[in-house]
Design a protein around this motif. Structure first.
Motif: not given
Length: 635
Positions: A441-457, A583-588
């Motif tokens: 799953a992590y390999k499918l996370l593009t830089p834009s997705v990682k940034i958005l997950l960090f914002i959500y975090f 993934l979003s639940t885990e980040a939050g």
């Protein structure tokens, strides 16, 4: 044509065919197939054009009349034509892909570079039908993409709210998917999943107004409330994964297990007062976190709810969460009692545990009687459902594995031939299967997705500190009672739906997502800065306004970031154990854990804080007017 290419290869090896004959025969055959496509397309265009002309005449007749039933009928007729047009475009696009694939196979099997020659000669030739195919694919697809982009800036409230659930929706599913969903869908089971979501959020926030008092009554510092509140989130980090995996095989069993564990956890939370044990209190909250079945609730919506109502149900999932977040503190505010039943103490600290334990018992009974387990495929037997997007022809070219109209035997022959002659062509089934590990799953996370997950975090980190520390701050500075803290938290929780309604229906239609993203981040920073005790006196107005600005801005930021996430995440994260929602639940959840730990860590750096609402178990360490008492850790 694939069989003919195989024959060419075999004959060339034995010297039966000449190169010139092969190229001429193959070109003629492909020209005939393309001509069939174009003639069918033109025929269907004429039929659609005639239907549109007739509807235009009906529309002209209704210009001067206000006949609502006839207007509704006309609108539905236009929708039907629109769906038929999409089918025609799908037909043209998938055949364009077929042309590219057969040319690729021809070059690969025979060792020629025929594709470039064929495309160049047919595209520029005035009598070639190939141009008709491709000119209807790319420009029309581009125009549809532009229309979709425009429509995305005219977002409805339900769509915008439903995106908060981060249940990734396929753009154009295969025709049999909706039938499968209808067979597995059961309204009462769906309702039980939404109720589970609501009760869990109530369970999470019902202790927030009293967690500091409860900690003090057990001999701990008030800021230990951070650990008490965060213990549930710590356990949820792990429970989300195993519940998501469990839902590959069943929905009913994990919901039963969740209810039992939550019942036990709330009983332990309530009995910690009489045991006078902070350890029992924390274990109770850990058990509650281990019963978090939100992954199951989300998976049920994703897997079993029909497409035509999935977005509305997703909005219901988010609304149930928001309602539970508001109801939790509200219930805590009215539980102002103090008495004993035998040796068991019932007061504002323990009653939330008893109330939630009873609620989970009733839910468990309702679940046992009314839930219907859908026909659920295990992960091992899961057959990937291919979705197609009209704007991603390259993805289609790599992903579509079945021809349009062939018999089952012919299709099986093609499959066997592919396996025999060209094992390396096209993606494997695994390239479309759900993700089976967190690493994949992590390999499918593009830089834009990682940034958005960090914002959500980060936004979850900010809101958790605001909510979890509210009782400590307000009690120290303003001497608020539990009821007053509850009212403040309820007011914050009740802003979720109106804020999303305004953003989804208005703001998102006037501004780009990146503009809203930047503006909400700036407002969060301003709200946090305004919450610090810079000037004397620190007033209720300053705290309430700063908290409201922070919370509302975080809600706006959450909506925009999750809306973007739902659009940029890989479709492979729509199903399976490690899906986008998990993934979003885990980040939050990780953000909440770190935020609650920050509160306790900040409190441990200061001397003991005197509170107005002191439990009889603990004597005050200093007077309210004692200047040596330091304020607790700020926002």
């Amino acid at each position: 044509m694939k069989r003919r290419v195989k024959q060419y290869a075999c004959q060339i090896k034995t010297g039966g065919y000449e190169r010139r004959y092969v190229l001429k025969d193959f070109s003629k055959m492909l020209d005939n197939q393309i001509e069939k496509i174009v003639l069918f397309m033109l025929e269907q265009q004429g039929i659609l054009g005639g239907r549109i002309a007739k509807l235009g005449e009906r529309q002209d007749m209704l210009q001067t009349e206000l006949d609502l039933p006839r207007i509704a009928s006309l609108q539905e007729a236009y929708r039907v034509i629109g769906r038929d047009l999409l089918k025609l475009l799908y037909f043209v696009e998938i055949n364009a892909i077929g042309i590219r694939k057969i040319l690729k196979k021809f070059d690969k099997r025979l060792g020629y570079r025929f594709t470039n020659y064929y495309v160049k000669t047919r595209t520029n030739h005035p009598y070639s039908q190939l141009q008709q195919v491709f000119k209807h694919v790319d420009p029309v697809i581009d125009s549809i993409k532009a229309a979709v982009d425009r429509l995305s800036h005219s977002t409805s409230f339900l769509t915008y709210l439903g995106q908060h659930a981060l249940i990734i929706h396929e753009e154009l599913p295969m025709p049999n998917e909706e039938l499968v969903d209808d067979q597995r869908y059961h309204f009462m089971s769906l309702l039980l999943n939404l109720v589970n979501t609501f009760l869990y959020m109530v369970n999470t926030y019902i202790i927030v107004p009293t967690a500091d008092d409860y900690s003090m009554s057990l001999g701990a510092a008030p800021t230990v409330c951070g650990i008490v509140i965060g213990a549930m989130a710590v356990a949820q980090i792990f429970s989300s994964v195993y519940f998501s995996a469990w839902s590959n095989r069943s929905y009913f069993k994990p919901l039963i297990f969740s209810s039992i564990v939550l019942f036990v956890g709330n009983i332990m939370y309530a009995l910690a007062y009489d045991f006078n044990s902070i350890t029992v209190l924390l274990l109770g909250r850990l058990f509650c976190g281990l019963g978090s079945a939100r992954a199951v609730n989300r998976r049920y919506i994703s897997d079993c709810v029909p497409l035509n109502i999935r977005m509305q149900v997703s909005a219901g999932f988010v609304s149930a969460s928001a309602l539970g977040m508001a109801c939790g503190p509200a219930i805590a505010g009215i539980l102002q009692v103090d008495f004993k039943v035998y040796m068991i103490t019932i007061n504002q600290n323990t009653l939330p545990g008893w109330v939630m334990a009873v609620a989970w018992v009733f839910y468990l009974i309702w679940l046992s009687v009314s839930f219907k387990e859908p026909g659920h495929l295990s992960q091992e037997n899961y057959v990937p459902e291919y979705n197609t997007s009209l704007v991603e022809s390259d993805t289609l070219e790599n992903g579509v594995t079945q021809p349009l109209l062939v018999s089952s035997q012919a299709h099986q022959d093609d499959v066997d031939e592919d396996q025999e002659c060209d094992m390396s062509e096209g993606p494997s089934e695994d390239s479309h299967a759900p993700i089976s590990s967190i690493g994949a799953a992590y390999k499918l996370l593009t830089p834009s997705v990682k940034i958005l997950l960090f914002i959500y975090f980060m936004l979850k980190y900010a809101t958790e500190i605001l909510l979890a520390e509210s009782s400590v701050i307000t009690s120290y500075y303003f001497h608020w009672t539990t009821s007053q803290v509850s009212i403040f938290l309820v007011c914050l929780g009740l802003t979720v739906i109106p804020v999303n309604m305004i953003v989804g229906s208005n703001i998102s239609n006037m501004f780009e997502d990146r503009q809203i993203l930047l503006a909400s981040e700036i407002m969060i920073c301003l709200g946090i800065a305004a919450s610090f005790h810079f000037i004397e006196p620190y007033t209720v107005t300053q705290y309430v306004v700063s908290g409201l600005v922070t919370f509302v801005s975080a809600e706006v930021l959450e909506g925009v970031s999750l809306s973007l996430l739902s659009r940029v995440m890989s479709s492979r994260l729509s199903r399976g154990t490690f899906n986008g929602g998990l993934l979003s639940t885990e980040a939050g959840t990780i953000a909440r854990v770190i935020a609650d730990a920050t509160i306790t860590l900040g409190g441990s750096m200061e001397p003991a804080v005197k509170r107005k609402r002191v439990s009889p178990h603990v004597q005050p360490s200093c007077a309210l007017t004692d200047a040596t008492c330091s304020p607790p850790f700020g926002l």
